[in-house]
Scaffold this motif. Structure first.
Motif, PDB file in Angstrom:
ATOM      1  N   ASP A  94       0.834  -1.208   0.000  1.00  0.00           N
ATOM      2  CA  ASP A  94       0.000   0.000   0.000  1.00  0.00           C
ATOM      3  C   ASP A  94       0.871   1.262   0.000  1.00  0.00           C
ATOM      4  OD1 ASP A  94       0.801  -0.987   2.511  1.00  0.00           O
ATOM      5  OD2 ASP A  94      -0.672   0.241   3.565  1.00  0.00           O
ATOM      6  N   ARG A  95       2.163   1.101   0.285  1.00  0.00           N
ATOM      7  CA  ARG A  95       3.068   2.267   0.282  1.00  0.00           C
ATOM      8  C   ARG A  95       3.966   2.319  -0.944  1.00  0.00           C
ATOM      9  NH1 ARG A  95       4.926   3.809   6.199  1.00  0.00           N
ATOM     10  NH2 ARG A  95       2.882   3.714   7.174  1.00  0.00           N
ATOM     11  N   ILE A  96       3.823   1.344  -1.809  1.00  0.00           N
ATOM     12  CA  ILE A  96       4.643   1.305  -3.025  1.00  0.00           C
ATOM     13  C   ILE A  96       3.824   1.923  -4.158  1.00  0.00           C
ATOM     14  CG2 ILE A  96       5.817  -0.258  -4.652  1.00  0.00           C
ATOM     15  CD1 ILE A  96       7.204  -0.190  -1.941  1.00  0.00           C
ATOM     16  N   PRO A  97       4.347   2.742  -5.048  1.00  0.00           N
ATOM     17  CA  PRO A  97       5.754   3.044  -5.242  1.00  0.00           C
ATOM     18  C   PRO A  97       6.369   3.863  -4.105  1.00  0.00           C
ATOM     19  CG  PRO A  97       4.411   4.416  -6.688  1.00  0.00           C
ATOM     20  CD  PRO A  97       3.498   3.422  -6.037  1.00  0.00           C
ATOM     21  N   HIS A  98       7.642   3.555  -3.859  1.00  0.00           N
ATOM     22  CA  HIS A  98       8.360   4.262  -2.802  1.00  0.00           C
ATOM     23  C   HIS A  98       8.697   5.681  -3.258  1.00  0.00           C
ATOM     24  CE1 HIS A  98      11.899   3.618  -5.248  1.00  0.00           C
ATOM     25  NE2 HIS A  98      11.818   2.304  -5.142  1.00  0.00           N
ATOM     26  N   ILE A  99       9.224   6.483  -2.340  1.00  0.00           N
ATOM     27  CA  ILE A  99       9.501   7.879  -2.678  1.00  0.00           C
ATOM     28  C   ILE A  99      10.876   8.089  -3.307  1.00  0.00           C
ATOM     29  CG2 ILE A  99       8.066   8.828  -0.823  1.00  0.00           C
ATOM     30  CD1 ILE A  99      10.938   9.448   0.540  1.00  0.00           C
ATOM     31  N   TRP A 100      11.689   7.031  -3.381  1.00  0.00           N
ATOM     32  CA  TRP A 100      13.084   7.236  -3.773  1.00  0.00           C
ATOM     33  C   TRP A 100      13.197   7.648  -5.242  1.00  0.00           C
ATOM     34  CZ3 TRP A 100      13.434   2.074  -0.935  1.00  0.00           C
ATOM     35  CH2 TRP A 100      13.541   2.304   0.443  1.00  0.00           C
ATOM     36  N   CYS A 101      14.175   8.505  -5.514  1.00  0.00           N
ATOM     37  CA  CYS A 101      14.360   9.074  -6.848  1.00  0.00           C
ATOM     38  C   CYS A 101      14.738   7.984  -7.859  1.00  0.00           C
ATOM     39  CB  CYS A 101      15.514  10.078  -6.833  1.00  0.00           C
ATOM     40  SG  CYS A 101      15.387  11.339  -5.570  1.00  0.00           S
ATOM     41  N   PRO A 102      14.539   8.274  -9.144  1.00  0.00           N
ATOM     42  CA  PRO A 102      15.071   7.375 -10.160  1.00  0.00           C
ATOM     43  C   PRO A 102      16.589   7.266 -10.012  1.00  0.00           C
ATOM     44  CG  PRO A 102      13.830   9.183 -11.170  1.00  0.00           C
ATOM     45  CD  PRO A 102      13.857   9.443  -9.706  1.00  0.00           C
ATOM     46  N   THR A 103      17.090   6.058 -10.122  1.00  0.00           N
ATOM     47  CA  THR A 103      18.508   5.683 -10.053  1.00  0.00           C
ATOM     48  C   THR A 103      19.114   5.815  -8.650  1.00  0.00           C
ATOM     49  OG1 THR A 103      19.842   7.649 -10.649  1.00  0.00           O
ATOM     50  CG2 THR A 103      18.775   6.484 -12.461  1.00  0.00           C
ATOM     51  N   CYS A 104      18.277   5.991  -7.637  1.00  0.00           N
ATOM     52  CA  CYS A 104      18.738   5.893  -6.238  1.00  0.00           C
ATOM     53  C   CYS A 104      18.998   4.419  -5.934  1.00  0.00           C
ATOM     54  CB  CYS A 104      17.646   6.419  -5.309  1.00  0.00           C
ATOM     55  SG  CYS A 104      18.025   6.194  -3.554  1.00  0.00           S
ATOM     56  N   GLY A 105      19.984   4.128  -5.108  1.00  0.00           N
ATOM     57  CA  GLY A 105      20.321   2.733  -4.818  1.00  0.00           C
ATOM     58  C   GLY A 105      19.539   2.115  -3.666  1.00  0.00           C
ATOM     59  N   LEU A 106      18.688   2.876  -3.011  1.00  0.00           N
ATOM     60  CA  LEU A 106      18.073   2.363  -1.788  1.00  0.00           C
ATOM     61  C   LEU A 106      17.184   1.138  -2.024  1.00  0.00           C
ATOM     62  CD1 LEU A 106      17.477   5.734   0.054  1.00  0.00           C
ATOM     63  CD2 LEU A 106      18.710   3.761   0.968  1.00  0.00           C
ATOM     64  N   GLY A 107      16.451   1.128  -3.127  1.00  0.00           N
ATOM     65  CA  GLY A 107      15.585  -0.026  -3.418  1.00  0.00           C
ATOM     66  C   GLY A 107      16.405  -1.303  -3.563  1.00  0.00           C
ATOM     67  N   THR A 108      17.592  -1.180  -4.128  1.00  0.00           N
ATOM     68  CA  THR A 108      18.474  -2.332  -4.303  1.00  0.00           C
ATOM     69  C   THR A 108      18.919  -2.875  -2.941  1.00  0.00           C
ATOM     70  OG1 THR A 108      19.224  -1.277  -6.336  1.00  0.00           O
ATOM     71  CG2 THR A 108      20.555  -3.104  -5.514  1.00  0.00           C
ATOM     72  N   VAL A 109      19.197  -1.970  -2.015  1.00  0.00           N
ATOM     73  CA  VAL A 109      19.621  -2.397  -0.673  1.00  0.00           C
ATOM     74  C   VAL A 109      18.478  -3.159   0.015  1.00  0.00           C
ATOM     75  CG1 VAL A 109      20.464  -1.608   1.573  1.00  0.00           C
ATOM     76  CG2 VAL A 109      21.204  -0.432  -0.512  1.00  0.00           C
ATOM     77  N   VAL A 110      17.251  -2.698  -0.189  1.00  0.00           N
ATOM     78  CA  VAL A 110      16.096  -3.395   0.400  1.00  0.00           C
ATOM     79  C   VAL A 110      16.010  -4.814  -0.160  1.00  0.00           C
ATOM     80  CG1 VAL A 110      13.568  -3.419   0.542  1.00  0.00           C
ATOM     81  CG2 VAL A 110      14.809  -1.276   0.863  1.00  0.00           C
ATOM     82  N   THR A 111      16.239  -4.959  -1.464  1.00  0.00           N
ATOM     83  CA  THR A 111      16.195  -6.302  -2.062  1.00  0.00           C
ATOM     84  C   THR A 111      17.290  -7.192  -1.476  1.00  0.00           C
ATOM     85  OG1 THR A 111      15.274  -5.414  -4.098  1.00  0.00           O
ATOM     86  CG2 THR A 111      16.280  -7.587  -4.236  1.00  0.00           C
TER      87      THR A 111
END
Ligand SMILES: Cc1ncc(C[n+]2csc(CCOP(=O)(O)OP(=O)(O)O)c2C)c(N)n1
Ligand code: SF4
Ligand code: SF4
Ligand code: SF4
Ligand SMILES: [Mg+2]
Lengths: 292, 106
Positions: A22-39
């Motif tokens: 329910d909170r996705i898409p996340h707020i992180w910018c395009p090409t930010c690495g944070l989503g990768t760290v979550v994975t």
């Protein structure tokens, strides 16, 4: 015009089990690495086959701090700098939980720096994943205690002249028993490091160098997050066991990554139980948590 | 040279002169890609780091205005899932499909 991918039936992404959709898409910018760290974190939980009910995630404030809000385990988004003290309380109340702090370099090493060194000193059995993007990203790219010398920041418009902390050195000299550093590009090694850190009894630290495309990269004219990933590819050198005092990061210079510290030392709870058993003998019932 | 040693492989015949002994038995994994194009923010991490060059960026845009990956060379995908691991938007993943017999492409 390229045709879209063969229309395979749209299936949910495997990560959706671990995300608060329910909170996705996340707020992180395009090409930010944070989503990768979550994975990588999710993949580490998967490797260890940890039941999600046995895991808690605590974050402070910042772009990285948003992680606690996106991961579907018990999680808490604390005030700025206070992720470690909150996690310490959570861990001491229920030591059977895997308590994980995921937060930014500013949150953990600047305003939260005192908590970081004391949790390491006491060897509190928690895992800290510190995403180092070399800046206070969420608030506009101010200088952080991790900004490399010479790098530009909104509060260092002529370049940073403050000597930054070297996070692995700070962690080791304060007492951490597991210390590793990887970049967001080293996603498989990062997964392994997070899994090892989670299994390690005591204070474990995984530093993740990750692209902040919007602030750090743009202010320093370094291109997109992809350009930073390419930079990590070409400039990260793996040196397992490297002395942590040699792990300073210069502006756009070689970055040493690897596992640097992996040792045994009684955890806070072990030390307390041993001490009181010595003082009170058989009258002492070892503390195993307040949650039965 | 002692007689019982095998002859050195003829490196002129194959560029893979050290052909693994079990090359005719191993199966090459194959993946089926799923791309949630609407979620993609066009970072190109997947395109850049796919070891098999499976992906390319689309020419058209998704509803958010980003180019997204398309699988131009789907059969080459070996289900390594690196694209899935690197994607910061949870927009691409890969599932194993029935393994095929290895083809000798030497
Ligand atoms: C007590 C307090 N002081 C300052 C702030 C403003 N603030 C919010 S996030 C942040 C820095 C975050 O930096 P970092 O932890 O590196 O996270 P990033 O955004 O880079 O991931 C600051 C200073 C705040 N929220 N609370
Ligand atoms: S400001 Fe930087 S760290 Fe924050 S979401 Fe954007 S790219 Fe990521
Ligand atoms: S699974 Fe591996 S081979 Fe297949 S598209 Fe993704 S990165 Fe390429
Ligand atoms: S990694 Fe994800 S967000 Fe980036 S281009 Fe590929 S599918 Fe899109
Ligand atoms: Mg930061």
């Amino acid at each position: 015009m390229k045709k879209p991918a063969a229309a395979a039936p749209e299936m949910p992404h495997p990560m959706e089990e671990l995300l608060r959709m329910d909170r996705i898409p996340h707020i992180w910018c395009p090409t930010c690495g944070l989503g990768t760290v979550v994975t990588a974190f999710a993949a580490a939980l998967e490797t260890l086959e940890l039941p999600l009910d046995d895991v808690a995630v605590v974050s402070g404030i910042g772009c990285t701090g948003r992680v606690a809000g996106y991961i579907k385990v018990d999680s808490f988004h604390t005030t700025h700098g206070r992720a470690i003290p909150f996690a310490t309380g959570l861990h001491l109340t229920n030591p059977k939980l895997k308590t994980v702090v995921i937060s930014g370099d500013g949150d953990l090493i600047s305003i939260g720096g005192n908590h970081f060194i004391h949790a390491a000193r006491r060897n509190v059995d928690i895992t800290v994943i510190c995403v180092n993007n070399f800046t206070y990203a969420m608030t506009g790219g101010q200088v952080a205690p991790t900004t490399p010398l010479g790098a530009n920041a909104s509060t260092m418009p002529y370049g940073n002249y403050e000597r930054p902390f070297n996070i692995p050195y700070l962690a080791e000299s304060s007492g951490a028993v597991y210390v590793a550093r990887w970049s967001a590009l080293h996603v498989r090694r990062l997964t392994t490091a997070i899994a090892e850190a989670l299994e390690k009894p005591g204070f474990s630290v995984v530093e993740v160098i990750s692209p902040c495309s919007t602030l750090y990269s743009r202010r320093n004219r370094l291109g997109t997050g992809l350009d930073l990933m390419k930079f990590y590819h070409d400039n990260c050198v793996i040196k397992h066991g490297a002395p942590t005092r040699e792990l300073d990061i210069g502006f756009q210079e070689e970055i040493t990554v690897g596992k640097f510290v992996d040792l045994e030392r009684p955890t806070y709870v072990d030390a307390m139980n041993k001490w009181y058993a010595g003082v009170f003998g058989d009258d002492y019932e070892p503390y195993e948590g307040a949650v039965k | 040279m002692p007689k019982d040693l095998p002859a050195a492989p003829d490196s002129t015949k194959s560029k893979y002169w050290r052909k693994p002994l079990d090359a005719d038995k191993v199966k090459i994994p194959h993946g089926e890609l799923h791309i949630l194009t609407a979620r993609c923010k066009g970072c190109m991490f997947c395109v850049e780091y796919c070891p098999r060059g499976v992906l390319e960026m689309s020419e058209d845009f998704n509803a958010k205005g980003y180019h997204y990956p398309v699988a131009e060379n789907d059969p080459a995908c070996v289900n390594c899932r690196l694209c899935e691991m690197l994607c910061p938007e949870f927009a691409i993943f890969c599932l194993a499909v029935e393994e095929e017999d290895a083809v000798d492409d030497s």
